[in-house]
Structures are given as structure tokens and as C-alpha cells.
Design a protein around this motif. Structure first.
Motif, PDB file in Angstrom:
ATOM      1  N   ARG A 197       0.834  -1.203   0.000  1.00 37.76           N
ATOM      2  CA  ARG A 197       0.000   0.000   0.000  1.00 37.76           C
ATOM      3  C   ARG A 197       0.872   1.258   0.000  1.00 37.76           C
ATOM      4  N   THR A 198       0.441   2.227  -0.788  1.00 40.16           N
ATOM      5  CA  THR A 198       1.138   3.508  -0.799  1.00 40.16           C
ATOM      6  C   THR A 198       0.737   4.317   0.423  1.00 40.16           C
ATOM      7  N   LEU A 199       1.487   5.356   0.660  1.00 38.98           N
ATOM      8  CA  LEU A 199       1.165   6.262   1.759  1.00 38.98           C
ATOM      9  C   LEU A 199      -0.249   6.806   1.585  1.00 38.98           C
ATOM     10  N   ALA A 200      -0.636   7.162   0.354  1.00 38.15           N
ATOM     11  CA  ALA A 200      -1.977   7.688   0.098  1.00 38.15           C
ATOM     12  C   ALA A 200      -3.056   6.648   0.402  1.00 38.15           C
ATOM     13  N   GLU A 201      -2.793   5.393   0.078  1.00 35.99           N
ATOM     14  CA  GLU A 201      -3.763   4.333   0.370  1.00 35.99           C
ATOM     15  C   GLU A 201      -3.906   4.112   1.877  1.00 35.99           C
ATOM     16  N   ILE A 202      -2.801   4.230   2.591  1.00 42.02           N
ATOM     17  CA  ILE A 202      -2.843   4.091   4.054  1.00 42.02           C
ATOM     18  C   ILE A 202      -3.634   5.245   4.663  1.00 42.02           C
ATOM     19  N   ALA A 203      -3.418   6.450   4.159  1.00 41.25           N
ATOM     20  CA  ALA A 203      -4.174   7.611   4.641  1.00 41.25           C
ATOM     21  C   ALA A 203      -5.658   7.429   4.353  1.00 41.25           C
ATOM     22  N   SER A 204      -5.988   6.889   3.201  1.00 43.33           N
ATOM     23  CA  SER A 204      -7.388   6.639   2.843  1.00 43.33           C
ATOM     24  C   SER A 204      -8.031   5.641   3.798  1.00 43.33           C
ATOM     25  N   ALA A 205      -7.289   4.620   4.191  1.00 43.01           N
ATOM     26  CA  ALA A 205      -7.818   3.628   5.144  1.00 43.01           C
ATOM     27  C   ALA A 205      -8.127   4.287   6.481  1.00 43.01           C
ATOM     28  N   ALA A 206      -7.271   5.202   6.916  1.00 42.61           N
ATOM     29  CA  ALA A 206      -7.520   5.914   8.175  1.00 42.61           C
ATOM     30  C   ALA A 206      -8.761   6.789   8.044  1.00 42.61           C
TER      31      ALA A 206
END
Length: 92
Positions: A51-60
Motif C-alpha cells: 500500500r502507498t502512503l496515500a492508500e494508508i491515509a485513505s484507510a484511516a
């Protein structure tokens, strides 16, 4: 880290979750410990080397309400702190 970078966990790092949804990350190689709040726990669990940083932020964002518009930058700062302590690195 930018939004397209992929963080990777240090494979020796250990997450110890506490009863109140907070946790402690421990690096047995350096004896460093780092306390993280419930948001940090969610972010840590999303780091899988794919997962990219953006995908991790989206999960949060999906997990919590009232997430600030700066979430991607906030996650980048958090991951930077983890990187300084040797808990994460950058993937390919």
C-alpha cells in the motif's frame, strides 16, 4: 515520504497493543520503543509493503470520522518519525 511511496515495516519490530487501543512499537535490535495512539495503530496495521502512503491515509479516513484534510501529510509525518527510529523504511 510522498503519497506514492510505499512504506515497509521493519520485520523485527513488534506491536504490543494495550487495552485502551493504544500500543507500543518495540525494536529489539535497538531497544527503541515508541508509543502510538489508536490512529497510529490503524496506520501501522495498514503498512504491508504494497500500500502507498496515500492508500494508508485513505484507510484511516474510512476508519475514523472527522479526519482532517491534511491526513496524507499527517501520515507522512508519522511515518517519518517511525523511519527515524528504524521502524519503517521505503519500499521499491
Amino acid at each position: 515520504m510522498n503519497g506514492s511511496e510505499i512504506p515497509v515495516r521493519n520485520p523485527v519490530a513488534v506491536l504490543r497493543e494495550e487495552f485502551d487501543d493504544w500500543a507500543v512499537l518495540f525494536n529489539p535490535d535497538t531497544a527503541d520503543a515508541f508509543g502510538i495512539n489508536p490512529t497510529g495503530v490503524v496506520i501501522w496495521k495498514e503498512i504491508d509493503g504494497r500500500r502507498t502512503l496515500a492508500e494508508i491515509a485513505s484507510a484511516a479516513t474510512q476508519r475514523f470520522s472527522g479526519v482532517p484534510v491534511t491526513i496524507t501529510e499527517d501520515v507522512a509525518v508519522f511515518l517519518g518519525k517511525l523511519a527515524e527510529k528504524g521502524f519503517v523504511g521505503r519500499g521499491i
